[in-house]
Design a protein around this motif. Sequence first.
Motif, short mmCIF file in Angstrom:
data_model
loop_
_atom_site.label_atom_id
_atom_site.label_comp_id
_atom_site.label_asym_id
_atom_site.label_seq_id
_atom_site.Cartn_x
_atom_site.Cartn_y
_atom_site.Cartn_z
N ASP A 84 -5.52 10.73 17.35
CA ASP A 84 -5.29 10.50 18.77
C ASP A 84 -4.83 9.13 19.18
O ASP A 84 -5.38 8.61 19.67
N TRP A 85 -3.54 8.86 18.49
CA TRP A 85 -2.78 7.56 18.54
C TRP A 85 -1.93 7.78 19.81
O TRP A 85 -1.08 8.78 19.98
N ARG A 86 -2.15 6.72 20.72
CA ARG A 86 -1.50 7.01 21.93
C ARG A 86 -0.42 5.79 22.15
O ARG A 86 -0.79 4.47 21.85
N GLY A 87 0.54 6.00 22.73
CA GLY A 87 1.68 4.65 23.20
C GLY A 87 2.87 5.42 23.56
O GLY A 87 2.93 6.46 23.95
N MET A 190 -5.63 -1.44 16.73
CA MET A 190 -4.56 -1.06 17.50
C MET A 190 -3.75 0.32 17.16
O MET A 190 -3.47 0.30 16.06
N ASP A 191 -3.75 1.31 18.04
CA ASP A 191 -2.96 2.49 17.55
C ASP A 191 -1.57 2.46 18.54
O ASP A 191 -1.50 2.05 19.59
N GLY A 192 -0.50 3.28 18.05
CA GLY A 192 0.61 3.45 18.78
C GLY A 192 1.80 3.75 17.92
O GLY A 192 1.54 4.50 16.98
N GLY A 193 2.95 3.66 18.13
CA GLY A 193 3.93 4.03 17.46
C GLY A 193 5.47 3.18 17.77
O GLY A 193 5.44 2.66 18.84
N HIS A 194 6.28 3.26 17.06
CA HIS A 194 7.56 2.73 17.31
C HIS A 194 8.71 3.29 16.56
O HIS A 194 8.36 4.38 15.79
N ILE A 195 9.91 2.99 17.04
CA ILE A 195 11.04 3.61 16.27
C ILE A 195 12.38 2.80 16.25
O ILE A 195 12.62 2.10 17.58
N VAL A 196 13.31 2.93 15.25
CA VAL A 196 14.23 2.28 15.29
C VAL A 196 15.42 3.30 14.72
O VAL A 196 15.15 4.18 13.98
#
Length: 238
Positions: A84-87, A190-196
Amino acid sequence: ELVYLLNSCQNPNLVPAYVTVSYFTTGGTQVDSSITVPSDSRSTIYVNTDLGENQENSCRIVSSQKVICERPMYFRYSGMGGHDWRGGSDAMGSTGLSRKWFFAEGYTGTGFEEWITIQNPGDGWATVDVTYFVNGGAPIYRQHRVGPTSRYTIMVNQDAGPGLEVSAVLESDQPILAERPMYFDFQGKMDGGHIVVGSPYLSRDWYLAEGATFDPFTEYITIQNPNPATATLVVAYY
């Protein structure tokens, strides 16, 4: 898994821009949509409504005027482990396709799930060779076939293997676009996500405008050297 996907377009011109959005799904189905972006304005497309719910997709945007487009996403990510990672994340669109894409960053250790997403907007199949360069290990070679007018996903934790610091090079026999989403729980703090979007080329000079080392920020620079010779780097911090 809840995902809210937007496409944002800015039209700084003195005349309206007539924009066509083509969505490509995993099954090769192309769905077209169109909007008019007024002059000197910004418009937002809510993809969950424009395309429909529960669709893995990529898109191509064609405009009658020069515009700029970005893609914000907001999520509750369950992924491979029922997390349940949110961002949220945001990416600038690419203005071109390429037969080669480079990604310097990648990690498949505990608490990280890495993906590579590929768009093939062409009418023929694309054969994509992926080389993973491993920190402290030998390169790993994989091959994938991406159907015409489709979006394809590689789960790097499975394709390269778990517990690796990796970078990747994609080489395709057809022009494609490639991005690298990552979702994480960093050290349980810290949980979340990123993209490039990948880079279609290598260079001897790179510039990074952002950086912060205040608590609780943790900053890294990751470097890929796919050449047969050692690279000596000079890093200047401002």
